[in-house]
Design an enzyme around this catalytic site. Structure first.
Site, short mmCIF file in Angstrom:
data_model
loop_
_atom_site.label_atom_id
_atom_site.label_comp_id
_atom_site.label_asym_id
_atom_site.label_seq_id
_atom_site.Cartn_x
_atom_site.Cartn_y
_atom_site.Cartn_z
N GLY A 1 0.79 -1.23 0.10
CA GLY A 1 0.08 -0.16 -0.06
C GLY A 1 0.96 1.30 -0.14
O GLY A 1 1.90 1.23 0.16
N ARG A 2 0.10 2.50 -0.13
CA ARG A 2 0.85 3.66 -0.16
C ARG A 2 2.03 3.84 -0.97
O ARG A 2 3.00 4.29 -0.39
CB ARG A 2 1.18 3.99 1.44
CG ARG A 2 -0.18 4.26 2.18
CD ARG A 2 0.25 4.59 3.47
NE ARG A 2 -1.17 4.74 4.29
CZ ARG A 2 -1.26 5.23 5.29
NH1 ARG A 2 -0.39 5.78 5.94
NH2 ARG A 2 -2.58 5.36 5.87
N GLY A 3 1.83 3.44 -2.13
CA GLY A 3 2.86 3.27 -3.08
C GLY A 3 2.88 4.01 -4.64
O GLY A 3 3.12 3.70 -5.42
#
EC number: 4.2.2.10
Length: 373
Positions: free
Chosen positions: A249-251
Site C-alpha cells: 500500500g501507499r505506493g
C-alpha cells in the site's frame, strides 16, 4: 525519432556536482549541484557524519562503511498497541500523537535513534562508495527550507521494522531542489519516503530501490505496507526509474496536493494496492510497468490520476511538450485513469525524458539501488 533507453539515462551527465557524483538529475530537480566542487570528506564516526551533514557550509560527504546508529541513543519502553494482533510477523505500533486509539494495549521497546533522522542542511552531497555506504538505524530529514542537496548510492535500513511510527528513511518537511538517486530503503518502521505539511518542490527521486521485504508488517506477512505518504502542499516530485517491490500500500499515497510524475518506474509483487490518496493529489504515470500488482489504483480514485496508454498518449503534449509513453502490465489490475485537468501544473518545470515501459522492466530492477551506478 525514438531515443534508446540507456541514452535517456545519460542526458545532462556533464552537470554532475563533483567527481564523486555519477550523472545528473533529470526532471524537476535538474540543475541541483549539492556541495559542488568542495573537497570530499570521509567521516569515520557517527559524530563526524552528523556534524558534516548538519553544518551550515557546503559539503561533499563520502560514506565508505556502515554507520551503525542502533543503540546509540538508548531505547524506550512504554505502552503501544497491537492493531493487527501479536503474531510474530505482525507490526505493533508506537502510540505517536495518540495514534493507537482504542486498539489493544501492549508493552513495547524500541530504539530511539531511528525515530530522529539526521537533519541534513543545504548545499550537501552525500554519496556512498561502491556498496559500502549504509545508514543503519537512522534516516535523513530535510526541513526548514533546505535546498540544493544530492543523496546518491546509499542504503538506509533497520528503522524499528517491528513498529509503526518506528522510523522513516527519507522525510521532507519543507525542502527544495533535492535529488535522491540510486538509494535503497528497507526494513523501515513506517515510510520509505514521506513529505510533510510544508511544500517540497523540485525534487527528483530516481533509480531507487524501495525494498518492501520485511520482518513485520500490517498484514502480518513479509510485505511492507507504509511506502510513500505524500501530504505536502504543492509537492513536486519526478519519480524516475524506481523499483517499488514487495509492498502492499501507499505506493504512493498522494494525500496532499502533490504533483507526481512517475516515469519508467516499476511496481512488482504487490498483493494489495499501489496508488491511493486524497482528492487534490495529482499523478501522471507514463512508461511504467506494473507486474503482479493486484490493485494499481481504485477504479474511481479520489485523486487526479493520468495513466498513459497508446490511445491517450498524445494528450500529454500540453503538459510535457511531447507525447507520453504508454504504461504496460503483467498479471495486474486495471489502471484506466485519464484525468488531464492538472496538466497545466507542469508549466515551468523541467520534464524528465521517457522510454518504453518494456525497456524499463528490463533495465530498472537490475540497475537501481546501491552499488549499481
Amino acid at each position: 525519432m525514438k531515443v534508446p533507453f540507456l541514452q535517456l539515462l545519460c542526458l545532462n551527465a556533464a552537470l554532475a556536482s563533483a567527481n564523486v557524483v555519477k550523472g545528473a538529475a533529470q526532471g524537476f530537480a535538474a540543475g541541483v549541484t549539492g556541495g559542488g566542487d568542495i573537497t570530499p570528506s570521509y567521516p569515520k564516526t557517527n559524530e563526524e557524519l552528523v556534524s558534516l551533514l548538519e553544518s551550515d557550509e557546503p559539503q561533499v560527504v563520502v560514506l565508505t562503511k556502515t554507520f551503525e546508529f542502533i543503540g546509540t541513543e538508548g531505547t524506550t519502553t512504554e505502552n503501544g498497541c497491537a492493531p493487527w494482533g501479536t503474531g510474530k510477523s505482525c507490526q505493533l505500533a508506537i502510540n505517536s500523537n495518540g495514534w493507537c486509539g482504542k486498539n489493544p494495549v501492549v508493552t513495547i521497546t524500541y530504539d530511539n535513534a531511528a525515530k530522529n533522522g539526521i537533519h541534513i542542511k543545504s548545499n550537501k552531497t552525500l554519496v556512498g562508495e561502491g556498496d559500502k555506504g549504509v545508514l543503519s538505524g537512522k534516516g535523513l530529514y530535510f526541513e526548514g527550507g533546505v535546498s540544493n542537496i544530492i543523496v546518491q548510492n546509499i542504503k538506509i535500513t533497520n528503522l524499528n521494522p517491528g513498529f509503526v511510527w518506528g522510523g522513516d528513511a527519507f522525510t521532507f518537511f519543507g525542502a527544495d531542489l533535492i535529488w535522491i538517486d540510486h538509494c535503497e530503503t528497507s526494513l523501515t518502521g513506517r515510510q520509505h519516503y514521506v513529505t510533510g505539511f510544508h511544500p517540497n518542490t523540485r525534487m527528483t527521486w530516481s533509480n531507487n530501490f524501495l525494498n518492501g521485504v520485511t520482518t513485520h508488517s500490517a498484514g502480518c506477512d513479509d510485505h511492507h505496507y507504509w511506502t510513500m505518504e505524500l501530504v505536502g502542499p504543492g509537492d513536486q516530485i519526478t519519480f524516475q526509474n524506481n523499483y517499488v517491490y514487495h509492498t502492499t500500500g501507499r505506493g504512493p499515497a498522494l494525500s496532499g496536493t502533490t504533483l507526481f510524475h512517475a516515469v519508467n518506474s516499476v511496481w512488482s509483487s504487490i498483493p494489495g494496492h499501489a496508488i491511493e490518496g486524497g482528492d487534490k493529489g495529482r499523478g501522471l504515470f507514463e512508461g511504467c510497468f506494473f507486474e503482479d500488482v493486484v490493485e494499481i489504483a481504485p477504479a474511481k480514485p479520489e485523486n487526479q490520476l493520468f495513466s498513459a496508454s497508446e490511445a491517450n498518449a498524445a494528450s500529454c503534449k500540453s503538459a510535457l511538450g511531447r507525447a507520453c509513453q504508454a504504461n504496460s502490465y503483467s498479471k495486474s489490475g486495471a489502471f484506466g485513469s485519464s484525468e488531464t485537468g492538472f496538466f497545466k501544473d507542469f508549466a515551468g518545470l523541467t520534464i524528465a525524458p521517457a522510454g518504453s515501459a518494456t525497456d524499463a522492466l528490463a533495465y530498472v530492477p537490475k540497475n537501481c539501488g546501491i552499488g549499481r551506478l
